[in-house]
Enzyme design. Structure first.
Site, PDB file in Angstrom:
ATOM      1  N   ASP A   1       0.820  -1.209   0.000  1.00 41.49           N
ATOM      2  CA  ASP A   1       0.000   0.000   0.000  1.00 41.49           C
ATOM      3  C   ASP A   1       0.858   1.265   0.000  1.00 41.49           C
ATOM      4  O   ASP A   1       1.393   1.664   1.047  1.00 41.49           O
ATOM      5  CB  ASP A   1      -0.902  -0.029   1.254  1.00 41.49           C
ATOM      6  CG  ASP A   1      -1.788   1.190   1.330  1.00 41.49           C
ATOM      7  OD1 ASP A   1      -2.445   1.377   2.371  1.00 41.49           O
ATOM      8  OD2 ASP A   1      -1.809   1.966   0.357  1.00 41.49           O
TER       9      ASP A   1
ATOM     10  N   ASP B   1      -1.770   5.768  -5.140  1.00 38.52           N
ATOM     11  CA  ASP B   1      -2.130   4.947  -3.984  1.00 38.52           C
ATOM     12  C   ASP B   1      -2.558   3.542  -4.388  1.00 38.52           C
ATOM     13  O   ASP B   1      -3.711   3.300  -4.761  1.00 38.52           O
ATOM     14  CB  ASP B   1      -3.252   5.641  -3.206  1.00 38.52           C
ATOM     15  CG  ASP B   1      -3.626   4.864  -1.955  1.00 38.52           C
ATOM     16  OD1 ASP B   1      -4.533   5.305  -1.232  1.00 38.52           O
ATOM     17  OD2 ASP B   1      -3.008   3.809  -1.717  1.00 38.52           O
TER      18      ASP B   1
HETATM   19  C1  LIG Z   1     -13.013  -1.988   1.207  1.00 36.73           C
HETATM   20  C2  LIG Z   1     -11.730  -2.327   0.557  1.00 36.73           C
HETATM   21  N1  LIG Z   1     -10.992  -1.465  -0.160  1.00 36.73           N
HETATM   22  O1  LIG Z   1      -9.854  -2.065  -0.555  1.00 36.73           O
HETATM   23  C3  LIG Z   1      -9.889  -3.324  -0.078  1.00 36.73           C
HETATM   24  C4  LIG Z   1      -8.771  -4.265  -0.274  1.00 36.73           C
HETATM   25  C5  LIG Z   1     -11.076  -3.545   0.589  1.00 36.73           C
HETATM   26  C6  LIG Z   1     -11.603  -4.807   1.193  1.00 36.73           C
HETATM   27  N2  LIG Z   1     -10.921  -5.238   2.356  1.00 36.73           N
HETATM   28  C7  LIG Z   1      -9.819  -6.132   2.243  1.00 36.73           C
HETATM   29  C8  LIG Z   1     -10.765  -4.420   3.528  1.00 36.73           C
HETATM   30  C9  LIG Z   1      -9.779  -3.342   3.325  1.00 36.73           C
HETATM   31  C10 LIG Z   1     -10.020  -2.047   3.591  1.00 36.73           C
HETATM   32  C11 LIG Z   1      -8.862  -1.420   3.315  1.00 36.73           C
HETATM   33  N3  LIG Z   1      -7.969  -2.308   2.883  1.00 36.73           N
HETATM   34  N4  LIG Z   1      -8.528  -3.506   2.880  1.00 36.73           N
HETATM   35  C12 LIG Z   1      -6.621  -1.988   2.525  1.00 36.73           C
HETATM   36  C13 LIG Z   1      -6.209  -0.725   3.187  1.00 36.73           C
HETATM   37  N5  LIG Z   1      -7.241   0.274   3.007  1.00 36.73           N
HETATM   38  C14 LIG Z   1      -6.967   1.451   2.408  1.00 36.73           C
HETATM   39  C15 LIG Z   1      -5.685   1.752   1.993  1.00 36.73           C
HETATM   40  C16 LIG Z   1      -5.485   2.976   1.348  1.00 36.73           C
HETATM   41  N6  LIG Z   1      -4.255   3.359   0.909  1.00 36.73           N
HETATM   42  N7  LIG Z   1      -6.508   3.816   1.099  1.00 36.73           N
HETATM   43  C17 LIG Z   1      -7.735   3.462   1.538  1.00 36.73           C
HETATM   44  N8  LIG Z   1      -7.988   2.302   2.175  1.00 36.73           N
HETATM   45  C18 LIG Z   1      -8.564  -0.018   3.448  1.00 36.73           C
END
Ligand SMILES: Cc1noc(C)c1CN(C)Cc1cc2n(n1)CCN(c1cc(N)ncn1)C2
Length: 407
Positions: free
Chosen positions: A110, A295
């Site tokens: 990330d 990102d």
């Molecule tokens: C919802 C979702 N969105 O992407 C994923 C993967 C999911 C599902 N799920 C695995 C849950 C989740 C939520 C997040 N992630 N994973 C990755 C980190 N997230 C970020 C990173 C960042 N740089 N910016 C915003 N959020 C939020």
């Protein structure tokens, strides 16, 4: 002899400095001595030639020149490596196999955050279910008193304690990396059983470990890499790669266009220029998009509301559906290309990437890959954009920069 003199002088200086730090501060009342536990973290395997090359580079301004033998030995010791980026369903995220303290975990790399955190044996059994788990190995050293707590744009988050342990990414080894072992994670993460945690690649200035902030994997290994950079080559519906320490010119077409990075918020920030909707003659173009971040941890492409609106004017039946939280349109509608100017060069996101996925099983309405950046405050070039590009995250020159090329 000039250099050796310099090295002796700087070593002597360092020695005196160290002595003064070791003498206890006068205000430590009552106690004769005190201990400061020094846990080595954020380190790579030590290497003499690499350290010598750094000294020669440091004094290059005053004429220092590394002997070829030092350059050759340093180069032989420098690291580089490549790891697969495997897409989840709908390319929601991309997961990479990483060896953390002897266990292989699938982590979401990330560039929008700076914590390496993992599902761990410190969580409840039900929360661990279905995930690969980090169990602090015998080589792990707990960072006494350290903790972390992170929350993301979508309200998800995690928290826990911290260990220093060995982390290997595509053969690139951090002998002692801060590994943030989760004690608790939000529902969005427990539900996603493909995802065993995150590996942050933003700037270490936004790492959440307290009281002592830690470095990202990239910052830990950076000095040992052949080139202080990593590249991102995400793909639509198939495995891409993250490469560390080198640029593989077979992964992109045309030339790489570099732009300066504003890292003041801890992100890979840059300025995006004008844009156009559609290809060929049916294009509309307008004002500048402005400040944005690259990102990999964000799934979609979040643009200024005026730009998102101009885009969906060209998609039959597109509308904002507040229940879905953004633009939706009939899955049968065609979606035009989106072109953005970066560093004065045009970069195209193919229209098909902007039909993200059906909103439900009926397959009638589809959710847009472009959404407004309402409430975020800046533009996020997430995976919808990145999977059309080859991007260089570059700290090899004085100040950080991003390189973009079409793939
Ligand atoms: C919802 C979702 N969105 O992407 C994923 C993967 C999911 C599902 N799920 C695995 C849950 C989740 C939520 C997040 N992630 N994973 C990755 C980190 N997230 C970020 C990173 C960042 N740089 N910016 C915003 N959020 C939020």
């Amino acid at each position: 002899s000039f250099i050796m003199h310099f090295i002796y002088a700087s070593t002597a200086l360092l020695a005196t400095a160290t002595l003064s730090i070791a003498a206890p501060a006068a205000d430590v009342v009552g106690r004769k001595t005190f201990q400061v536990a020094q846990v080595a973290h954020g380190t790579v395997r030590k290497n003499g030639p690499i350290q010598m090359l750094k000294t020669y580079e440091k004094y290059a301004k005053v004429g220092a020149q590394a002997p070829p033998s030092v350059v050759q030995a340093a180069r032989a010791a420098q690291q580089s490596g490549s790891v697969a980026a495997n897409p989840e369903e709908n390319d929601q995220a991309y997961l990479c196999p990483v060896n953390v303290g002897g266990t292989t975990l699938n982590l979401d790399f990330d560039t929008g955050s700076a914590d390496l955190w993992v599902f761990s044996s410190l969580m409840t059994k039900s929360e661990q279910a279905g995930h690969s788990i980090y169990k602090p190995s015998s080589s792990a050293k707990k960072l006494q008193g350290a903790s972390w707590n992170i929350s993301y744009g979508d309200g998800s988050g995690a928290s826990g304690s911290v260990y220093a342990d060995k982390v290997v990414v595509g053969g690139v080894t951090a002998t002692s990396q801060a590994v943030e072992a989760a004690t608790s994670v939000s529902a969005q993460f427990t539900q996603d059983q493909d995802n065993d945690g995150l590996l942050g690649l933003a700037f270490s200035s936004i790492n959440t470990v307290q009281p002592q902030q830690q470095t990202t994997f990239f910052d830990t290994v950076k000095s040992s890499l052949a080139k202080k950079l990593f590249t991102v080559d995400l793909k639509a519906g198939q495995a891409g790669t993250y490469d560390f320490g080198y640029i593989d010119s077979s992964k992109y077409t045309g030339s790489i266009s570099y732009v300066p990075v504003d890292d003041s918020q801890g992100f890979w920030g840059f300025t995006a220029g004008g844009y156009s909707v559609g290809s060929g003659n049916s294009t509309t173009s307008s004002g500048n998009i402005g400040s944005a971040i690259a990102d990999t941890g964000t799934t979609l492409l979040y643009l200024p509301t005026s730009v998102a609106s101009a885009y969906y004017k060209k998609v039959r039946g597109a509308k904002i559906d507040n229940q879905q939280g953004g633009y939706v349109f009939p899955c049968s509608s065609s979606t035009p290309d989106f072109v953005v100017s970066i560093g004065g060069k045009p970069f195209t996101v193919p229209g098909k990437y902007i039909n993200y996925a059906p909103i439900d099983q009926s397959g009638e309405q589809c959710f847009g890959g472009i959404q407004p950046n309402t409430g975020i405050g800046f533009t996020i070039f997430g995976d919808i954009f990145l999977k059309a590009m080859f991007v260089v995250f570059d700290q090899s020159t004085g100040s950080p920069r991003l390189g973009f090329a079409q793939q």
